[in-house]
Design a protein around this motif. Structure first.
Motif, PDB file in Angstrom:
ATOM      1  N   LEU A  63       0.831  -1.212   0.000  1.00 16.76           N
ATOM      2  CA  LEU A  63       0.000   0.000   0.000  1.00 16.76           C
ATOM      3  C   LEU A  63       0.859   1.253   0.000  1.00 16.76           C
ATOM      4  O   LEU A  63       0.536   2.239  -0.680  1.00 16.76           O
ATOM      5  CB  LEU A  63      -0.926  -0.010   1.227  1.00 16.76           C
ATOM      6  N   SER A  64       1.953   1.225   0.755  1.00 20.87           N
ATOM      7  CA  SER A  64       2.851   2.387   0.800  1.00 20.87           C
ATOM      8  C   SER A  64       3.444   2.669  -0.577  1.00 20.87           C
ATOM      9  O   SER A  64       3.540   3.827  -1.013  1.00 20.87           O
ATOM     10  CB  SER A  64       3.969   2.160   1.817  1.00 20.87           C
ATOM     11  N   ASP A  65       3.826   1.606  -1.294  1.00 19.50           N
ATOM     12  CA  ASP A  65       4.430   1.784  -2.614  1.00 19.50           C
ATOM     13  C   ASP A  65       3.391   2.224  -3.644  1.00 19.50           C
ATOM     14  O   ASP A  65       3.713   2.999  -4.561  1.00 19.50           O
ATOM     15  CB  ASP A  65       5.114   0.497  -3.054  1.00 19.50           C
ATOM     16  N   VAL A  66       2.148   1.740  -3.514  1.00 20.36           N
ATOM     17  CA  VAL A  66       1.069   2.206  -4.405  1.00 20.36           C
ATOM     18  C   VAL A  66       0.843   3.692  -4.172  1.00 20.36           C
ATOM     19  O   VAL A  66       0.699   4.479  -5.116  1.00 20.36           O
ATOM     20  CB  VAL A  66      -0.225   1.399  -4.167  1.00 20.36           C
ATOM     21  N   GLU A  67       0.780   4.093  -2.899  1.00 19.51           N
ATOM     22  CA  GLU A  67       0.582   5.503  -2.551  1.00 19.51           C
ATOM     23  C   GLU A  67       1.717   6.364  -3.096  1.00 19.51           C
ATOM     24  O   GLU A  67       1.496   7.498  -3.574  1.00 19.51           O
ATOM     25  CB  GLU A  67       0.517   5.633  -1.027  1.00 19.51           C
ATOM     26  N   ALA A  68       2.924   5.832  -3.082  1.00 15.40           N
ATOM     27  CA  ALA A  68       4.084   6.582  -3.565  1.00 15.40           C
ATOM     28  C   ALA A  68       4.171   6.609  -5.080  1.00 15.40           C
ATOM     29  O   ALA A  68       4.986   7.354  -5.647  1.00 15.40           O
ATOM     30  CB  ALA A  68       5.357   5.981  -2.984  1.00 15.40           C
ATOM     31  N   ARG A  91     -10.642   0.700   2.132  1.00 15.37           N
ATOM     32  CA  ARG A  91      -9.380   1.438   2.140  1.00 15.37           C
ATOM     33  C   ARG A  91      -8.621   1.216   0.830  1.00 15.37           C
ATOM     34  O   ARG A  91      -8.072   2.161   0.245  1.00 15.37           O
ATOM     35  CB  ARG A  91      -8.542   0.985   3.333  1.00 15.37           C
ATOM     36  N   ASP A  94     -10.389   2.998  -2.187  1.00 19.94           N
ATOM     37  CA  ASP A  94     -10.086   4.437  -2.181  1.00 19.94           C
ATOM     38  C   ASP A  94      -8.689   4.703  -2.726  1.00 19.94           C
ATOM     39  O   ASP A  94      -8.482   5.621  -3.539  1.00 19.94           O
ATOM     40  CB  ASP A  94     -10.218   4.966  -0.745  1.00 19.94           C
ATOM     41  N   LEU A  95      -7.723   3.883  -2.317  1.00 17.47           N
ATOM     42  CA  LEU A  95      -6.347   4.059  -2.786  1.00 17.47           C
ATOM     43  C   LEU A  95      -6.241   3.769  -4.280  1.00 17.47           C
ATOM     44  O   LEU A  95      -5.566   4.505  -5.019  1.00 17.47           O
ATOM     45  CB  LEU A  95      -5.422   3.128  -2.005  1.00 17.47           C
ATOM     46  N   ARG A  98      -7.656   6.653  -6.376  1.00 20.59           N
ATOM     47  CA  ARG A  98      -6.808   7.851  -6.389  1.00 20.59           C
ATOM     48  C   ARG A  98      -5.554   7.664  -7.248  1.00 20.59           C
ATOM     49  O   ARG A  98      -5.073   8.597  -7.880  1.00 20.59           O
ATOM     50  CB  ARG A  98      -6.419   8.226  -4.960  1.00 20.59           C
ATOM     51  N   THR A  99      -5.029   6.441  -7.270  1.00 23.94           N
ATOM     52  CA  THR A  99      -3.760   6.207  -7.971  1.00 23.94           C
ATOM     53  C   THR A  99      -3.951   5.539  -9.331  1.00 23.94           C
ATOM     54  O   THR A  99      -2.974   5.294 -10.034  1.00 23.94           O
ATOM     55  CB  THR A  99      -2.850   5.314  -7.112  1.00 23.94           C
TER      56      THR A  99
END
Length: 454
Positions: A63-68, A91, A94-95, A98-99
Motif C-alpha cells: 500500500l505504501s508503494d502504491v501511494e508513492a 481502504r 479508495d487508494l 486515487r492512484t
C-alpha cells in the motif's frame, strides 16, 4: 509495457516451507507474461490470515508503494488474497481510485475499481470472502471443542515430550519433564532447573536453549498429565498416555501460579539461603535480608519483630544440616513419608468436587441454572478444590534432592559444591525454621532459633 507487482499470501503454513505462496507467485508470473506486464516486485505474507486482523507487513508495504506511485499494476492469485475484511477493502478501493491502480487476478481476470460496476463486484466478492472466513472459523471452533471433549489432540508443532503425531511419548524428553517436576516440588526455582538443563545440552523441542517463559509453559501443559484442556479448562481425559500423574501436574501448576512465589534473587543478584524459608517466631511472617546498622541481617518484613545477622544465622543452619546428613542414619531421610492414605483420600475428594463443577457447568449450558447460580456454586467449590489439591499433592522426591549428600564421604565438601539454589532446596525440604529474638549481649546466640525436622 506496464510494470507490475505481485502480492501473495497464505493463511496457514504448517510446514514453514512457503510452498503455497510459491505456487501463487508462479501462476501470477505466468499471468503477467500473458498480459505483457513486467514484474518488478513481489510482496509476500506467509502464514498470516487476512481475516484475523493481524498486521500484514507485505500488504502494508504494498500500500505504501502504491501511494508513492512506484506500483502501477498489481497481480494477485484471487481477490480474497488481498482482503477478507470490508473495512480493508474500502481502504484499498479508495487508494486504487486515487492512484488509478490496475488490478488483475489469476482466477477471475481484471478487477476494475475505476467503475461503479467494478467496485460493486469487488464488494460482493469481499462480502462472500468474509462469509466464508466466518463460516470456516465457526466450523473450526466447533471441531476443536469436539476434539477436546473426545480427548483428541489439535494440530500444530510437535510438543516437547511427544513424537510428531502428538500421541506417543518421547521418553528422552519425558524423563526431563519428570525430573523438572520433581525438582520444582522439592522447592528448586525454575531458573535453576532450566539453566542446569541448558548446561547439560538438554534443549527444547526446537533444539534451542530453554528460556524462562518456554520452560514454564511446557511444564504447565495439561497434556503431560493425560488431560485435555480447552480454553484454559480441563474438559476430558486425553486419548494419549500421561507422562506424570494428574495430581503431580496440579501440584506443579499450583507452585508455578502461586503469586507469592519468589522467583528472582535479591539485591545485587544474590540468593540468600534462608530468605522466604525461615519465618518470624513472633508473627509468622517470612524473613528477608536487609541491613541493620550497616550489617546484613535477616529481618521480619511485616513488623520488624526480629533481626538476626545473616552470616551467623546461615552458618548455624548449615552446620545443623551438615551434622544431620553426616549421621549414620542419614539414609533414613531418603524414605518417602507414610501419610496413611491421606493424599489418596484428598485426591478422590478433589475429583468429586471437579465432577460437581462439571455438573454445574452442564446445568448452566442446558438452562437449568442461571449464570448467577453458576457463579455462586463455582465460588463455593473453587476454594474447596484448591485445598484438596494441595492436600493431594505428592511429596517431594527426597532421594533426588538428598541422595548425593547422604552418600558423600565428606558431607561438608559436598555441601560447599552445591549451588545456592540447591542448598535452599535442601533446607526447605528438611526443616521448618522459626527465628525469635535472641538474648542481648555480645556474640551470636542460638536462643530463639527453633528447627523442626520434616
Amino acid at each position: 509495457m506496464t510494470t507490475a507487482a505481485i502480492y501473495v499470501r497464505i493463511s496457514s503454513d504448517d510446514t514453514g516451507e512457503g510452498l503455497g505462496v510459491a505456487r501463487q507467485e508462479a501462476e501470477c508470473r505466468a499471468t503477467a507474461e500473458q498480459l505483457g506486464w513486467t514484474v518488478t516486485e513481489v510482496y509476500r505474507d506467509n502464514d498470516i490470515s487476512a481475516y484475523s486482523g493481524k498486521l500484514r507487513p507485505g500488504y502494508e508495504r504494498l500500500l505504501s508503494d502504491v501511494e508513492a506511485g512506484t506500483v502501477r499494476g498489481l497481480i494477485v492469485w484471487h481477490a480474497d488474497r488481498l482482503h477478507r475484511s470490508p473495512k480493508e477493502l474500502e481502504r484499498f478501493i479508495d487508494l486504487a481510485e486515487r492512484t488509478r491502480l490496475q488490478v488483475q487476478t489469476v482466477q477471475s481476470g481484471r478487477v476494475d475499481l475505476s467503475s461503479p460496476d467494478g467496485r460493486m463486484r469487488a464488494r460482493l466478492l469481499g462480502t462472500v470472502a468474509r462469509y466464508e472466513s466466518e463460516h470456516k472459523s465457526a466450523r473450526i471452533r466447533l471441531k476443536m471443542a469436539q476434539n477436546a471433549k473426545d480427548g483428541k489432540p489439535h494440530g500444530g508443532h510437535r510438543p516437547y515430550g511427544w513424537e510428531p503425531g502428538r500421541m506417543i511419548i518421547r521418553e528422552s524428553e519425558a524423563a526431563v519433564i519428570r525430573e523438572a517436576t520433581s525438582r520444582i516440588l522439592a522447592g528448586e526455582p525454575l531458573r535453576s532447573i532450566f539453566r542446569d538443563l541448558n548446561a547439560r545440552g538438554l534443549h527444547n523441542a526446537s533444539g534451542k536453549p530453554w528460556t524462562h517463559p518456554t520452560f514454564r509453559n511446557v511444564l504447565l501443559h495439561a497434556r503431560h498429565a493425560g488431560l485435555r484442556e480447552h480454553n484454559g479448562q480441563e474438559v476430558s481425559v486425553a486419548a494419549w498416555p500421561a507422562i506424570i500423574p494428574p495430581e503431580t501436574w496440579r501440584a506443579v501448576r499450583r507452585v508455578l501460579n502461586d503469586p507469592d512465589r519468589v522467583t528472582t534473587p535479591g539485591r545485587g543478584g544474590r540468593l540468600h539461603l534462608l530468605s522466604g524459608i525461615a519465618v518470624c517466631g513472633v508473627c509468622g511472617s517470612p524473613l528477608r535480608v536487609g541491613h541493620s546498622r550497616s550489617t546484613e541481617a535477616y529481618r521480619c518484613m511485616a513488623s520488624a519483630c526480629v533481626s538476626r545477622r545473616r552470616d551467623r544465622l546461615e552458618e548455624y543452619v548449615e552446620a545443623v544440616v551438615i551434622a544431620r546428613l553426616s549421621r549414620a542414619d542419614a539414609a533414613a531421610l531418603l524414605a518417602p513419608e507414610d501419610d496413611g492414605g491421606e493424599r489418596e483420600r484428598a485426591a478422590q475428594a478433589a475429583e468429586r468436587v471437579r465432577q460437581r463443577l462439571d455438573d454445574a457447568a452442564a446445568s448452566f449450558a442446558s438452562g437449568v441454572i442461571t449464570a448467577r447460580q453458576l457463579a455462586t456454586i463455582t465460588g463455593q467449590l473453587r476454594p474447596e478444590l484448591a485445598a484438596l489439591e494441595a492436600a493431594a499433592a505428592p511429596p517431594p522426591d527426597r532421594a533426588s534432592v538428598l541422595g548425593e549428600l547422604v552418600t558423600a564421604g565428606d558431607v561438608a565438601k559436598a555441601w560447599e559444591a552445591l549451588s545456592p539454589d540447591a542448598r535452599r532446596t535442601v533446607v526447605r525440604l528438611l526443616m521448618e525454621i522459626k527465628v525469635s529474638r535472641g538474648r542481648r549481649g555480645p556474640g551470636f546466640s542460638t536462643d530463639g532459633i527453633e528447627i523442626v525436622w520434616r
